[in-house]
Design a protein around this motif. Sequence first.
Motif, PDB file in Angstrom:
ATOM      1  N   VAL A  35       0.969  -1.247   0.200  1.00  0.00           N
ATOM      2  CA  VAL A  35      -0.090   0.009   0.220  1.00  0.00           C
ATOM      3  C   VAL A  35       0.871   1.180   0.087  1.00  0.00           C
ATOM      4  O   VAL A  35       1.926   1.622   0.730  1.00  0.00           O
ATOM      5  CB  VAL A  35      -0.902  -0.162   1.192  1.00  0.00           C
ATOM      6  CG1 VAL A  35      -1.750   1.238   1.098  1.00  0.00           C
ATOM      7  CG2 VAL A  35      -1.851  -1.170   1.081  1.00  0.00           C
ATOM      8  N   THR A  36       0.590   1.954  -0.750  1.00  0.00           N
ATOM      9  CA  THR A  36       1.351   3.380  -1.136  1.00  0.00           C
ATOM     10  C   THR A  36       0.359   4.590  -1.115  1.00  0.00           C
ATOM     11  O   THR A  36      -0.729   4.743  -1.851  1.00  0.00           O
ATOM     12  CB  THR A  36       2.136   3.328  -2.437  1.00  0.00           C
ATOM     13  OG1 THR A  36       3.043   2.208  -2.503  1.00  0.00           O
ATOM     14  CG2 THR A  36       3.115   4.754  -2.424  1.00  0.00           C
ATOM     15  N   ILE A  37       0.829   5.430  -0.033  1.00  0.00           N
ATOM     16  CA  ILE A  37      -0.058   6.756  -0.001  1.00  0.00           C
ATOM     17  C   ILE A  37       0.546   7.788  -1.160  1.00  0.00           C
ATOM     18  O   ILE A  37       1.529   7.975  -1.108  1.00  0.00           O
ATOM     19  CB  ILE A  37      -0.018   7.408   1.487  1.00  0.00           C
ATOM     20  CG1 ILE A  37      -0.245   6.444   2.600  1.00  0.00           C
ATOM     21  CG2 ILE A  37      -0.913   8.666   1.507  1.00  0.00           C
ATOM     22  CD1 ILE A  37      -1.900   5.704   2.251  1.00  0.00           C
ATOM     23  N   THR A  38      -0.354   8.091  -2.145  1.00  0.00           N
ATOM     24  CA  THR A  38       0.069   8.915  -3.052  1.00  0.00           C
ATOM     25  C   THR A  38      -0.167  10.583  -2.927  1.00  0.00           C
ATOM     26  O   THR A  38       0.553  11.181  -3.497  1.00  0.00           O
ATOM     27  CB  THR A  38      -0.474   8.377  -4.557  1.00  0.00           C
ATOM     28  OG1 THR A  38      -1.909   8.579  -4.429  1.00  0.00           O
ATOM     29  CG2 THR A  38       0.109   6.876  -4.752  1.00  0.00           C
ATOM     30  N   ASP A  39      -1.260  10.696  -2.510  1.00  0.00           N
ATOM     31  CA  ASP A  39      -1.734  11.995  -2.200  1.00  0.00           C
ATOM     32  C   ASP A  39      -2.715  12.440  -1.287  1.00  0.00           C
ATOM     33  O   ASP A  39      -3.314  11.255  -0.771  1.00  0.00           O
ATOM     34  CB  ASP A  39      -2.313  12.387  -3.606  1.00  0.00           C
ATOM     35  CG  ASP A  39      -2.558  14.207  -3.583  1.00  0.00           C
ATOM     36  OD1 ASP A  39      -1.891  14.812  -2.938  1.00  0.00           O
ATOM     37  OD2 ASP A  39      -3.162  14.629  -4.440  1.00  0.00           O
ATOM     38  N   THR A  40      -2.781  13.460  -0.470  1.00  0.00           N
ATOM     39  CA  THR A  40      -3.808  13.911   0.365  1.00  0.00           C
ATOM     40  C   THR A  40      -4.174  15.200   0.056  1.00  0.00           C
ATOM     41  O   THR A  40      -3.748  16.177  -0.254  1.00  0.00           O
ATOM     42  CB  THR A  40      -3.206  13.831   1.795  1.00  0.00           C
ATOM     43  OG1 THR A  40      -2.439  12.480   1.815  1.00  0.00           O
ATOM     44  CG2 THR A  40      -4.239  13.861   2.812  1.00  0.00           C
ATOM     45  N   ARG A  41      -5.818  15.344   0.134  1.00  0.00           N
ATOM     46  CA  ARG A  41      -6.265  16.813   0.080  1.00  0.00           C
ATOM     47  C   ARG A  41      -7.126  17.089   1.200  1.00  0.00           C
ATOM     48  O   ARG A  41      -7.916  16.182   1.732  1.00  0.00           O
ATOM     49  CB  ARG A  41      -7.185  16.746  -1.314  1.00  0.00           C
ATOM     50  CG  ARG A  41      -6.047  16.320  -2.449  1.00  0.00           C
ATOM     51  CD  ARG A  41      -6.792  16.781  -3.692  1.00  0.00           C
ATOM     52  NE  ARG A  41      -6.205  16.130  -4.877  1.00  0.00           N
ATOM     53  CZ  ARG A  41      -6.379  16.010  -6.096  1.00  0.00           C
ATOM     54  NH1 ARG A  41      -7.781  15.766  -6.300  1.00  0.00           N
ATOM     55  NH2 ARG A  41      -5.615  15.642  -7.162  1.00  0.00           N
ATOM     56  N   VAL A  42      -7.137  18.027   1.769  1.00  0.00           N
ATOM     57  CA  VAL A  42      -8.006  18.821   2.977  1.00  0.00           C
ATOM     58  C   VAL A  42      -8.907  19.721   2.497  1.00  0.00           C
ATOM     59  O   VAL A  42      -8.464  20.771   1.557  1.00  0.00           O
ATOM     60  CB  VAL A  42      -6.923  19.179   3.874  1.00  0.00           C
ATOM     61  CG1 VAL A  42      -7.646  19.575   5.134  1.00  0.00           C
ATOM     62  CG2 VAL A  42      -5.985  18.018   4.353  1.00  0.00           C
ATOM     63  N   THR A  43      -9.954  19.609   2.954  1.00  0.00           N
ATOM     64  CA  THR A  43     -11.057  20.669   2.525  1.00  0.00           C
ATOM     65  C   THR A  43     -10.728  22.180   3.150  1.00  0.00           C
ATOM     66  O   THR A  43      -9.733  22.165   4.147  1.00  0.00           O
ATOM     67  CB  THR A  43     -12.523  20.474   3.130  1.00  0.00           C
ATOM     68  OG1 THR A  43     -12.380  20.268   4.197  1.00  0.00           O
ATOM     69  CG2 THR A  43     -13.170  19.218   2.312  1.00  0.00           C
TER      70      THR A  43
END
Length: 176
Positions: A35-43
């Motif tokens: 499992v690889t975390i590629t991106d994160t977006r926050v409101t």
Amino acid sequence: MADNARAKRLADLIREVVAQKLQRGIKDPRLGTHVTITDTRVTGDLREATVFYTVYGDDEQRADAAAGLESAKGILRSEVGRAAGVKFTPSLTFVADALPDTSKAIEDLLDRARASDAKVREVSAGADYAGGADPYRKPEDDTDEAAGAAEAAEPVQDGGTGAPGTGDRDGGGTPV
């Protein structure tokens, strides 16, 4: 409402904390090293975070990883809250990233285009040009064509009888 820079910093922090916790802190066998975390977006209000991930493996491993991430969501959120130090810890939503599938589809299309180009190159290898090697007119060609056209355009003179179809236009004996 928070500014975009703060949301970006929080998104980066969430990505790092979740990746480290998945690598070292969670003992779920469904969340192995694939499992690889590629991106994160926050409101903008910093209340919700979307974490994009990819899974190296087949469809069964992807489904197992999705179930593992959903079960570990509470632990991961508490770790994010501890590391971020914000008043309200954002809720986490895990979304499978479509980027690897899209890049695979594009790569397949490029391979088909390369194969088609190679086929066209192979077919055209021994072919000749339809109008000759150089399809453009040269100045010496223009003079030859002009002389041939002038000879074909000269009217035929039959002596001025004036009969229809004999070349005289006015019906009299003199050309116009």
